[in-house]
Design a protein around this motif. Sequence first.
Motif, short mmCIF file in Angstrom:
data_model
loop_
_atom_site.label_atom_id
_atom_site.label_comp_id
_atom_site.label_asym_id
_atom_site.label_seq_id
_atom_site.Cartn_x
_atom_site.Cartn_y
_atom_site.Cartn_z
N VAL A 69 0.86 -1.19 0.00
CA VAL A 69 0.00 0.00 0.00
C VAL A 69 0.89 1.23 0.00
CG1 VAL A 69 -1.64 1.36 1.37
CG2 VAL A 69 -1.96 -1.11 1.12
N GLU A 83 -5.63 -5.68 5.38
CA GLU A 83 -5.34 -4.24 5.29
C GLU A 83 -5.44 -3.74 3.85
OE1 GLU A 83 -2.04 -3.15 8.58
OE2 GLU A 83 -1.53 -4.91 7.36
N ARG A 87 -8.06 -0.90 2.39
CA ARG A 87 -7.61 0.31 1.69
C ARG A 87 -8.32 0.45 0.34
NH1 ARG A 87 -6.78 5.41 1.69
NH2 ARG A 87 -4.98 6.15 0.47
N GLU A 90 -11.72 1.76 1.01
CA GLU A 90 -11.62 3.17 1.40
C GLU A 90 -11.43 4.08 0.19
OE1 GLU A 90 -8.96 5.77 4.62
OE2 GLU A 90 -8.18 3.88 3.82
N ASP A 442 -2.12 2.83 -5.72
CA ASP A 442 -2.33 2.99 -4.27
C ASP A 442 -2.22 1.65 -3.56
OD1 ASP A 442 -3.17 5.92 -4.17
OD2 ASP A 442 -4.62 5.13 -5.58
N VAL A 443 -2.67 0.60 -4.23
CA VAL A 443 -2.60 -0.76 -3.69
C VAL A 443 -2.17 -1.69 -4.82
CG1 VAL A 443 -3.85 -2.64 -2.56
CG2 VAL A 443 -4.50 -0.26 -2.10
#
Length: 745
Positions: A69, A83, A87, A90, A442-443
Amino acid sequence: MDELPVIVHRRTCPLCEAMCGLNVHVRGDQVERITPDPDDVWSKGHICPKGTTLGALHHDPDRLRRPVVKQPDGSFKEVSYAEAYARVDELLGPVIAEHGIEAVTAYVGNPLAHALDLSRYVGILIGMSGIPMIYSPGVVDQWPKNVGAHLMYGGMWKIPVPDLQRTDLFVIMGANPQASQGSLLSCPDIMGEIGAIQKRGGRVVVVDPRRTGTAAKASEWVPIVPGTDAAFLMAVVQVLFAEGLVNPGHVEQHLDGGQASLDELGVLVASWTPERVEEVTGVAADRIRGLARELAGTERAVLYGRIGLCNQEFGTLASWLVDVVNILTGHFDVEGGSMFPLPAAWTVSDLPMPELENGVPNFGRWRSRVRGAPEVLGHVPVSCLHEEISTPGKGQIKALFTVAGNPVLSSPEGDRLDSALPGLDAMISVDLWINETTRHADVIFPGLSALESAHFDDMIWMFAVRSGAKFSPAVFDPVEERPGEWEILIRLAGACLGTPMADFDVVAIDDGFFDVLAMAHGVDGAAAREHYTEGGPMRLLDLQIRSGPFGDRYGENPDGLTLAKVQEHPEGIDLGPMRPRIADVLDTANGKLLLAPAYITDDLTRLEERMSRGRPELVLINRRHLRSNNSWLHNVPSLMKGSNQCTLLMNPTDAASRGLSEGDLVRVTSESGSIELPLELDDGILAGVVSTPHGWGHGKDGARLEVAAGRPGVNTNVLSPGRLVDAPSGNAMVNGFEVSVRAAT
């Protein structure tokens, strides 16, 4: 302590269409070496340098093993899957809530064709998520082929291939299998087959602007001006009609319109004489006539055209004309000619397409927001992506998925995409590396290395010169327990629907997907599922085989194939050469072959205009190297040894006129941008033509590819103008556009 024994694992190389059999020698958790498998029923011991590198790819310290991330400072941090899921939720939730699913798109890369999970389940991400459309490299390298197949035969993947193992005249245009090992053509050791043709008294002719590695081994090299292949082939067809050489054989009974369709085509090509096109193409009229006569007069002959014909100004016309020549000369759906393969397992990618409306394709159902590019087979040019991200307004792309792709290096105007990606609100990737594209994510969810995944080609067998099947189990387990790539794709689709990734019912979706695909192939999905204890890609693969043309259909044909039977033969199963089957292939509205679709022939108006246009002083073409594979393998130390692969090839005459010498650093400029790279002189490239390799341009800040960064090269797609496309297909024109070359300052 005794030394661990060496265990040899049999694999199919997943790097290209050749499907070479490998022996992977493993001691403990380390690959010691990779050698060819002489007992592989397909490749029989053939291998190329790339196949020996799967161990290096697996052990690459830069390869991702866990999700990462992006942190506020731009660095990446390894996290748990929980996690990473959180994310994604989100990031995606606010984008879809404010802008709708229309603000989300995806780019899917070429490696999907070779990946067990991704090739079979990316359709769920695309279809179930509600994403309106996606981008792919298909509109950079092959869309003219798909358009022609869709219009002529009734399916975008109904692509005939040359039966080169049984031909006596092999004419190659716009392809270099010495480097590519074949493209939309799967055949082991193509260069060996080219030698075999010549040994049995046959001929191999290469028509290409450059004396490629293939041309150097051919019986004859015919240089041609880039982008003029359609005019050249129109003249070949004109000769066939003018000299009474047209003889489609049994295919005539399958033509929509029969003899009348042939007569109409004869009228259409009547003015395209060899004399008319020789100045534009650079090929003498006598040689055009001679080749037409040779094709018509050789009992077993085939014309093959590939990527160089597709990604040029008249890609659809040129690709269509390849099939036309094979049909008119009686070399279509016959041994030694152009034939339709019969794969043992159908591919998930071969889904029904929208039907033609009164014989007219319903392309252009929508247009891209910024440029107004018309949709073709669900795609618009990939160069539209950067402008859809960077241009404000309703429908602006705010979130992007990338799956096994690096469009910053592989798409026209990739530098502009590189600049646009930081403007996204969310970018989620599934990939093996933090590369020039995924550094913006972002991920990133890690993919499996080739040796961590089971393997069974389905799409590649669609282009194979023989029918067969081979399954390769995984060599290694992943570093820790982790979800499969197929599960990640399903959960990402769920996130688009507003369900938290961790809570999405993967099993229910997988069962539903299985049932839909089973029904499409005449199988009761719910009943078939009773045969299995778990789902996922292995269950789907068994369905593909059992409901395929050689399958047991769950007991209806007891002697038929199942995945279990295939697994009993680690060397593979050979199901024989291609056979005439056009009646089974045609899936048009009336079950006939449409020889000259108006959608394609209407583009002859544009070709007419090209005939009166002056030739630029210099045009650029792309090239490929045996030790490279797009941008995938530049982090492998053994493949990066030796001379610099990223050079500009130029004819010595062109260099002398510009005061340039071997090894000079030169600046190449197009309307889109400039790059600098060393000059390499080559008298085997046509004067007025220069060539750069594609897939380079490494060393960008934030990418984690240490070996590639040491020899970064330059990105030739900086030069490729996004506005230049083959009009009927929307395929990028990355060959044959104007450039200038001068000494770098």
